[in-house]
Design a protein around this motif. Structure first.
Motif, PDB file in Angstrom:
ATOM      1  N   THR A  98       0.817  -1.450   0.094  1.00 22.70           N
ATOM      2  CA  THR A  98      -0.111   0.086  -0.078  1.00 22.70           C
ATOM      3  C   THR A  98       0.777   1.197   0.105  1.00 22.70           C
ATOM      4  OG1 THR A  98      -0.159  -0.059   2.421  1.00 22.70           O
ATOM      5  CG2 THR A  98      -1.683  -1.311   1.398  1.00 22.70           C
ATOM      6  N   SER A  99       2.201   1.090  -0.378  1.00 24.38           N
ATOM      7  CA  SER A  99       3.171   2.308   0.035  1.00 24.38           C
ATOM      8  C   SER A  99       2.734   3.381  -0.848  1.00 24.38           C
ATOM      9  CB  SER A  99       4.443   1.783  -0.442  1.00 24.38           C
ATOM     10  OG  SER A  99       4.844   1.007   0.533  1.00 24.38           O
ATOM     11  N   LYS A 100       2.024   3.301  -2.161  1.00 22.80           N
ATOM     12  CA  LYS A 100       1.613   4.350  -3.132  1.00 22.80           C
ATOM     13  C   LYS A 100       0.296   4.398  -3.433  1.00 22.80           C
ATOM     14  CE  LYS A 100       6.025   4.255  -5.748  1.00 22.80           C
ATOM     15  NZ  LYS A 100       6.592   4.080  -6.843  1.00 22.80           N
ATOM     16  N   MET A 101      -0.599   3.548  -2.233  1.00 23.18           N
ATOM     17  CA  MET A 101      -1.936   3.616  -2.277  1.00 23.18           C
ATOM     18  C   MET A 101      -2.549   4.696  -1.367  1.00 23.18           C
ATOM     19  SD  MET A 101      -3.077  -0.350  -2.598  1.00 23.18           S
ATOM     20  CE  MET A 101      -2.663  -1.508  -3.866  1.00 23.18           C
ATOM     21  N   THR A 102      -3.764   5.113  -1.659  1.00 21.17           N
ATOM     22  CA  THR A 102      -4.599   5.793  -0.727  1.00 21.17           C
ATOM     23  C   THR A 102      -5.483   4.841  -0.150  1.00 21.17           C
ATOM     24  OG1 THR A 102      -6.410   6.299  -2.264  1.00 21.17           O
ATOM     25  CG2 THR A 102      -4.857   7.938  -2.172  1.00 21.17           C
ATOM     26  N   VAL A 103      -6.232   4.937   0.918  1.00 22.04           N
ATOM     27  CA  VAL A 103      -7.147   4.146   1.616  1.00 22.04           C
ATOM     28  C   VAL A 103      -7.983   3.724   0.450  1.00 22.04           C
ATOM     29  CG1 VAL A 103      -8.769   3.703   3.365  1.00 22.04           C
ATOM     30  CG2 VAL A 103      -6.691   5.090   4.047  1.00 22.04           C
ATOM     31  N   ARG A 104      -8.432   4.390  -0.038  1.00 20.01           N
ATOM     32  CA  ARG A 104      -9.523   4.269  -1.330  1.00 20.01           C
ATOM     33  C   ARG A 104      -9.147   3.277  -1.922  1.00 20.01           C
ATOM     34  NH1 ARG A 104     -14.538   5.603  -2.549  1.00 20.01           N
ATOM     35  NH2 ARG A 104     -14.731   7.398  -1.358  1.00 20.01           N
ATOM     36  N   GLU A 105      -7.858   3.548  -2.523  1.00 20.71           N
ATOM     37  CA  GLU A 105      -7.255   2.419  -3.586  1.00 20.71           C
ATOM     38  C   GLU A 105      -7.007   1.011  -3.056  1.00 20.71           C
ATOM     39  OE1 GLU A 105      -4.877   5.629  -6.478  1.00 20.71           O
ATOM     40  OE2 GLU A 105      -3.898   5.151  -4.501  1.00 20.71           O
ATOM     41  N   ALA A 106      -6.852   0.996  -1.933  1.00 18.74           N
ATOM     42  CA  ALA A 106      -6.382  -0.235  -1.229  1.00 18.74           C
ATOM     43  C   ALA A 106      -7.821  -1.187  -1.230  1.00 18.74           C
ATOM     44  CB  ALA A 106      -5.889  -0.022   0.075  1.00 18.74           C
ATOM     45  N   ALA A 107      -8.904  -0.206  -0.580  1.00 21.86           N
ATOM     46  CA  ALA A 107     -10.182  -0.782  -0.798  1.00 21.86           C
ATOM     47  C   ALA A 107     -10.641  -1.416  -2.018  1.00 21.86           C
ATOM     48  CB  ALA A 107     -11.332   0.054  -0.116  1.00 21.86           C
ATOM     49  N   GLU A 108     -10.394  -0.510  -3.009  1.00 17.24           N
ATOM     50  CA  GLU A 108     -10.899  -0.773  -4.450  1.00 17.24           C
ATOM     51  C   GLU A 108     -10.330  -2.067  -4.950  1.00 17.24           C
ATOM     52  OE1 GLU A 108     -13.132   0.324  -6.344  1.00 17.24           O
ATOM     53  OE2 GLU A 108     -13.815   1.635  -4.857  1.00 17.24           O
ATOM     54  N   TYR A 109      -9.036  -2.114  -4.628  1.00 19.43           N
ATOM     55  CA  TYR A 109      -8.161  -3.474  -4.968  1.00 19.43           C
ATOM     56  C   TYR A 109      -8.808  -4.609  -4.330  1.00 19.43           C
ATOM     57  CZ  TYR A 109      -4.180  -6.498  -5.501  1.00 19.43           C
ATOM     58  OH  TYR A 109      -3.237  -7.654  -6.071  1.00 19.43           O
TER      59      TYR A 109
END
Length: 132
Positions: A98-109
């Motif tokens: 998650t180093s380059k992810m926002t919380v939303r991007e991690a959830a979407e992943y």
């Protein structure tokens, strides 16, 4: 007792027809603990995936320092968290950096991992990254 309570609550949610998704988030750094918890869950009618959210050391340090500055955590948490990193690599889980992810991007992943193959879920994130 903690594991029994968690298993009870998770099984209650899994049995309830009102829920389409049950997401459980807990810091688990031992495969034995993961296995013990999974063995108590009634997942016959559920798709189960286990993820380990991790990040580079510098990212973890930066994120935790922000919490320390905001009086949400003690500084000691940084050392303890970094010491546990090798343990997470040993887990039989899908690792998500998650180093380059926002919380939303991690959830979407994670959401994408349930509706697509693993490589397609990764591509969803890569496409979003390219746009940023």
């Amino acid at each position: 007792m903690v594991m029994e309570n968690i298993a009870f609550l998770l099984n209650s949610f899994l049995r309830c027809g009102e829920y389409e998704n049950v997401i459980f988030c807990w810091v688990l750094d031992e495969q034995e603990t993961v296995d013990r918890l999974l063995s108590t869950l009634r997942t016959e009618d559920a798709e189960t995936k286990i993820f380990t959210l991790t990040a580079r050391e510098d990212t973890i340090r930066e994120r935790l320092m922000k919490d320390v500055r905001n009086d949400l955590r003690e500084e000691e948490v940084i050392r303890r968290s970094l010491e546990k990193l090798p343990k997470y690599e040993k887990l039989r889980t899908e690792k998500i950096d998650t180093s380059k992810m926002t919380v939303r991007e991690a959830a979407e992943y994670i959401k994408g991992a349930f509706s697509k193959t693993e490589s397609e879920a990764e591509n969803v994130f890569q496409k979003k990254q390219k746009r940023a």
